[in-house]
Design a protein around this motif. Structure first.
Motif, PDB file in Angstrom:
ATOM      1  N   GLY A 165       0.827  -1.147   0.032  1.00  0.00           N
ATOM      2  CA  GLY A 165       0.035  -0.020   0.069  1.00  0.00           C
ATOM      3  C   GLY A 165       0.716   1.251  -0.015  1.00  0.00           C
ATOM      4  N   TYR A 182      -3.795   3.468   2.391  1.00  0.00           N
ATOM      5  CA  TYR A 182      -4.447   2.287   1.620  1.00  0.00           C
ATOM      6  C   TYR A 182      -3.398   1.329   1.913  1.00  0.00           C
ATOM      7  CZ  TYR A 182      -5.664  -0.749  -1.761  1.00  0.00           C
ATOM      8  OH  TYR A 182      -6.193  -1.866  -2.460  1.00  0.00           O
ATOM      9  N   ASN A 206      -9.429  -5.100   1.111  1.00  0.00           N
ATOM     10  CA  ASN A 206      -8.487  -3.677   1.062  1.00  0.00           C
ATOM     11  C   ASN A 206      -9.191  -2.957   2.117  1.00  0.00           C
ATOM     12  OD1 ASN A 206      -8.101  -3.699  -2.371  1.00  0.00           O
ATOM     13  ND2 ASN A 206     -10.228  -4.675  -1.774  1.00  0.00           N
ATOM     14  N   VAL A 208      -8.761   1.066   4.142  1.00  0.00           N
ATOM     15  CA  VAL A 208      -8.283   2.532   4.121  1.00  0.00           C
ATOM     16  C   VAL A 208      -8.526   3.117   5.505  1.00  0.00           C
ATOM     17  CG1 VAL A 208      -8.793   3.223   1.749  1.00  0.00           C
ATOM     18  CG2 VAL A 208     -10.794   3.334   3.307  1.00  0.00           C
TER      19      VAL A 208
END
Length: 216
Positions: A165, A182, A206, A208
């Motif tokens: 990331g 991220y 994923n 964030v």
């Protein structure tokens, strides 16, 4: 003759006045220029620790897998000119999960209760602002449960994978910084056996997150 004497006297007095004025000016002390003021140099070098929180989602084990993530991190940075290299470790709890109704009152649910990473960081600093990339090892807890008219069962497994990331960090004050990041996390191969059946695969997800760090 008198006019000539007056003219000669005037010619003598004017240079004397000029010399006297020059001598007086030479006696006036000159004010030294103010010293230049330079902004203090900011360095990212040092240990830090902090907290973070955010959101995670996945389509690898279910289309609607999503949930909150929360945890903390510790690390160390070393600044070399404008480049910053470092190492960071974190541990995260999550509520990322998805469920599927198989019919007949049977429901299967997949979860990622927690994960941890140990990653290198390489960044470029613009004084108090730093942009960076990160990558390293990930350790993921994968959980599978099934429930129905005949009862319920649950099993979990920790597996090794990787995380990649990047992010942006800003030193708001000398010792405090905020960041946005991220991460893509690959759990690696994992197998969970439940109710006599084995489900194999990998949980890819994923995240964030925003974080707050204190620099020691």
């Amino acid at each position: 003759m008198k006019r000539l004497h007056a003219l000669l006297l005037g010619c003598a007095v004017v240079p004397a006045i000029a010399l006297t004025s020059t001598a007086m000016a030479a006696d006036i002390p000159l004010k030294a220029p103010a010293p230049a003021v330079y902004a203090p140099y900011f360095s990212w070098t040092g240990f830090y620790a902090g907290i973070n929180g955010g959101y995670g989602w996945s389509s690898s084990f279910a289309d609607n897998a999503k949930g909150a993530i929360y945890g903390g991190q510790v690390g160390y940075n070393l600044q070399l000119s404008s480049f910053v290299v470092g190492l960071e470790g974190d541990f995260q709890g999550t509520s990322i999960k998805a469920s599927q109704d198989l019919g007949g009152g049977v429901t299967v649910e997949g979860k990622i209760p927690a994960f941890a990473t140990v990653r290198g960081r390489v960044g470029f600093a613009f004084d108090r602002m730093m942009i960076y990339g990160t990558g390293g090892w990930a350790y993921t807890d994968s959980k599978l449960s099934i429930s129905g008219p005949g009862g319920s069962a649950e099993a979990s497994n920790w597996s090794s994978g990787y995380a990649l990331g990047g992010g942006l960090e800003w030193a708001v004050w000398d010792r405090w910084s905020v960041k946005g990041e991220y991460l893509y996390v690959h759990s690696g191969d994992t197998s969970v056996t439940i109710a006599g059946a084995t489900a194999s695969g990998s949980y890819n997800f994923n995240t964030v997150r925003a974080g707050l760090n204190y620099r020691f």
